[in-house]
Scaffold this active site. Sequence first.
Site, PDB file in Angstrom:
ATOM      1  N   ASP A 154       0.733  -1.311   0.068  1.00 37.09           N
ATOM      2  CA  ASP A 154       0.011  -0.047   0.042  1.00 37.09           C
ATOM      3  C   ASP A 154       0.726   1.251   0.070  1.00 37.09           C
ATOM      4  O   ASP A 154       0.326   2.240  -0.425  1.00 37.09           O
ATOM      5  CB  ASP A 154      -1.104   0.015   1.249  1.00 37.09           C
TER       6      ASP A 154
ATOM      7  N   PHE B 204      -4.536   8.557   1.761  1.00 36.57           N
ATOM      8  CA  PHE B 204      -5.930   8.212   1.799  1.00 36.57           C
ATOM      9  C   PHE B 204      -6.705   8.090   3.197  1.00 36.57           C
ATOM     10  O   PHE B 204      -7.581   7.627   3.577  1.00 36.57           O
ATOM     11  CB  PHE B 204      -6.317   6.837   1.092  1.00 36.57           C
TER      12      PHE B 204
ATOM     13  N   ASN C 181     -10.410  -0.959  -1.027  1.00 30.26           N
ATOM     14  CA  ASN C 181     -11.684  -1.651  -0.395  1.00 30.26           C
ATOM     15  C   ASN C 181     -11.416  -1.507   1.135  1.00 30.26           C
ATOM     16  O   ASN C 181     -12.379  -1.761   1.836  1.00 30.26           O
ATOM     17  CB  ASN C 181     -11.683  -2.994  -0.828  1.00 30.26           C
ATOM     18  N   TYR C 182     -10.289  -1.643   1.692  1.00 31.85           N
ATOM     19  CA  TYR C 182      -9.762  -1.708   3.096  1.00 31.85           C
ATOM     20  C   TYR C 182      -9.739  -0.195   3.721  1.00 31.85           C
ATOM     21  O   TYR C 182      -9.251   0.602   2.991  1.00 31.85           O
ATOM     22  CB  TYR C 182      -8.713  -2.443   3.195  1.00 31.85           C
ATOM     23  N   ASP C 183     -10.133  -0.238   4.874  1.00 31.29           N
ATOM     24  CA  ASP C 183      -9.755   0.745   5.879  1.00 31.29           C
ATOM     25  C   ASP C 183      -9.033   0.356   6.775  1.00 31.29           C
ATOM     26  O   ASP C 183      -9.504  -0.644   7.623  1.00 31.29           O
ATOM     27  CB  ASP C 183     -11.214   1.384   6.265  1.00 31.29           C
ATOM     28  N   TYR C 184      -7.977   0.998   7.151  1.00 31.63           N
ATOM     29  CA  TYR C 184      -6.967   0.748   8.258  1.00 31.63           C
ATOM     30  C   TYR C 184      -7.288   1.935   9.459  1.00 31.63           C
ATOM     31  O   TYR C 184      -6.864   3.007   8.890  1.00 31.63           O
ATOM     32  CB  TYR C 184      -5.492   0.434   7.774  1.00 31.63           C
TER      33      TYR C 184
ATOM     34  N   ASP D   7      12.347   3.411  16.403  1.00 29.70           N
ATOM     35  CA  ASP D   7      13.626   3.829  16.827  1.00 29.70           C
ATOM     36  C   ASP D   7      13.454   4.321  18.371  1.00 29.70           C
ATOM     37  O   ASP D   7      13.435   5.214  18.779  1.00 29.70           O
ATOM     38  CB  ASP D   7      13.874   4.868  15.915  1.00 29.70           C
ATOM     39  N   LEU D   8      13.809   3.322  19.142  1.00 29.89           N
ATOM     40  CA  LEU D   8      13.805   3.697  20.770  1.00 29.89           C
ATOM     41  C   LEU D   8      15.319   4.158  20.986  1.00 29.89           C
ATOM     42  O   LEU D   8      16.180   3.477  20.304  1.00 29.89           O
ATOM     43  CB  LEU D   8      13.721   2.438  21.404  1.00 29.89           C
TER      44      LEU D   8
ATOM     45  N   GLU E  55      25.954  -5.915  10.867  1.00 26.42           N
ATOM     46  CA  GLU E  55      26.722  -5.142  11.768  1.00 26.42           C
ATOM     47  C   GLU E  55      26.561  -5.331  13.141  1.00 26.42           C
ATOM     48  O   GLU E  55      25.553  -6.043  13.556  1.00 26.42           O
ATOM     49  CB  GLU E  55      26.442  -3.511  11.394  1.00 26.42           C
TER      50      GLU E  55
ATOM     51  N   HIS F 250      -6.547 -13.399   7.000  1.00 21.58           N
ATOM     52  CA  HIS F 250      -8.072 -13.430   6.964  1.00 21.58           C
ATOM     53  C   HIS F 250      -8.507 -14.464   6.143  1.00 21.58           C
ATOM     54  O   HIS F 250      -8.286 -14.354   4.773  1.00 21.58           O
ATOM     55  CB  HIS F 250      -8.335 -11.955   6.474  1.00 21.58           C
TER      56      HIS F 250
END
Length: 758
Positions: free
Chosen positions: A377, A385, A461-464, A520-521, A659, A676
């Site tokens: 995506d 979107f 079609n998908y909503d995240y 990124d801690l 590394e 799914h």
Amino acid sequence: MVERRMNSLVKWVLILFVLVSIILNIVLIGIHSSRAPKCSAQRVHPLRAKHDERSRVFADLSREEYLQVQQYMLKQKDLDISTNQLTKPSENFLFMIDLSLPKKADALAYLDAKVSKPVREATAVVFSGSKGYIKEYVVGPLPNPTYHKDVTQQKYNMDLPIAARTVTVGEYALLFNFFVVEVFAKLKKLMRESFGVSDDKGLNGFEQMPRGVRSGDRKTWVSFFRDYSGMYIHPVGFEVLVNHESLNASKWRLERLLYNGQYFTSIEELRQKYDAGLVKKIVYKELPDYGSLKPRNKPLQVGPQLFHPEGKRYSISHNHVLYLDWSFAFGLSSQTGMRVFDVRFKGERIVYELSVQEAMSVYGGVTPGMMLTKFLDSSIGIGRFAHELVRGVDCPYEATYVDTYRYIDVPAPVRFRNSICVFEHNLGQPLRRHFADFFHHNYGGMVNSALVFRTITAIGNYDYMWDFIFYQSGSVEAKVHATGYISSAYLVNGSLRTGHQVAENVLGNVHTHFINFKVDLDVLGEKNSFQTKDMEFVNVSLPWMPDHYAMVPQVVERQLKTEQEAALHYGTKTPRYLHIASQKTNRWGHQRSYRLQVFSFTGDHLPESQAEERAMSWARYKVAITKHKDSEQTSSSLYSQNYMWTPPVDFSNYIADNESIENEDLVAWVTTGFLHIPHAEDIPNTVTVGNGGGVLLRPHNYFDEDPSIHSADSVYFGPGMEDSCDNNRMACLAQETCSPVLEPFTYHGFEGVMKFHD
């Protein structure tokens, strides 16, 4: 006599009606006069910190900055750029403008007040159709740019061929016209008899990706669906393979057609066999739009609502958020979506960057529209979107809503109103509690109120739904839930091996969802190590009964030394505790660290033997730890979808150099998601319940005790203290209640939808 009695009855009914009306009005006046006062819009308790203008180093470009970059690029005559949304593939198009993030070292030096502000720059992506390549330029300084630098080779170590480009609105418009002229007009009888196509009723197309089987291909299978609001679950059984490799649309051609499970090499072959009765015909019949989301019953109720008796406990200034002990900067990338920077708890930086990187799905099917489909995506634009959020549904009514601007495949920057929401939320269960039944009788507890930072992206079609959640215990959670429509195919022989039937002649195709986050801690600085902890049973002799043994669980600790050691593959046993640890210790002598706790129900990853796998190699790993490099900014790229076989970003290369990760600046790349297998309850929409995943960043020996013990939300009382408000504000809530002051309901989300015409 009867008439006299009837008149008397009517008189008494009228008297009774008047009395009831008077009583009802008295009651209503009483209720109105005693109504709770309006809640204060002002904050009752002061913020614990001040907003920091330095957070704007991470701020998305403003409308003015987008326009400045656009106008600067248009003045470069040698680039010969167009901003017309219907620019042809053979021309040069300014496809995207986005913030170019500063180098981490420069940003940290500025944030920590050591040096001046880094130069603000933008990235401009140009599809140079006339020259056959794609270029990325860094444009600066902002405002008022004076230079542009070609960074394509520096960024990807390769040239980007024009075939790697995203399909633009201009190319889609040409494809739609191609279908009308080359398909629908030449199959009028079949279209009418099989699909009900007429002058006022057509079909909608939905495309398969990737577009071919090798680098340079641009051959797309397009499946057709009924023109309903829920089109994605109304396949008609007709698919075509269009070759649009040429930059000249007049040279595009059909290479295959699929009708009711049977393949044809040309329009002429299909038409002749259809007319001769040599194919099994699909006979059109009217069907209800079972994909419609219009309520089947009229909504008559309003559910529970969120409000703030003492004003909101968080504050937003530009792109900076303060909430109790938390602070962070935020942004929304057109390409990758939601991200936060410089996340601090009690003034200490915990996270430098937490961001969405990629959302990928691999589909199964027996028809070409689904058989080879692998969606990446970010190659379309995840943040692109993020439309307006609906007040009271997508977010609580009383949430704070933030506008964003974007420039991707448009002629000018577009404002997306209310596309981010921020709210404090009572999660409905205590963060901690204990009722002392033995010995000392008391109750101590604390409500789990947390801050939610959210956007929702509707990608086809998908909503995240993307959430970053900030808890008072010092934990941060990155979470995603999926909803929207499943992708579907027309039911043919063999289909049920790859899904379930969900409607008449409709197959819900099995597919995976893989989501990648960058974490990124920086735990007490940038010099950290990666540790794992788990348990094992050890057979030990009992000290008081030496001849008797028991299996006792013990802690197993390990420090991983290299990137390849710390690339934790899905499908292998992974230690249950994963830590980014500092060299400093807490009061009890343990290394102060943050734990990565992954919640995932992913399906199997695409086998590495497949040529396309390199474009999604990040999904091999539940967690992968790498040494930070500014050149390894993302796990995927804008070009991974359409150039899968030679991907400009192959995440596995980040690990190949192996590394050292001991006492280094570390980045965790976390993959989550779910498998799914669509079922009847996915009609009309998939629900968010159970369909998601995420990662929780939890303090592990970072503090000397649970920091929430200092929260003002804590409650404590013992016998005889139940009515006291000293350590229990809940005891006095009834006297303090107020009614919320609500903003009027508005919605402008349809202003930012894709348009395939001027």
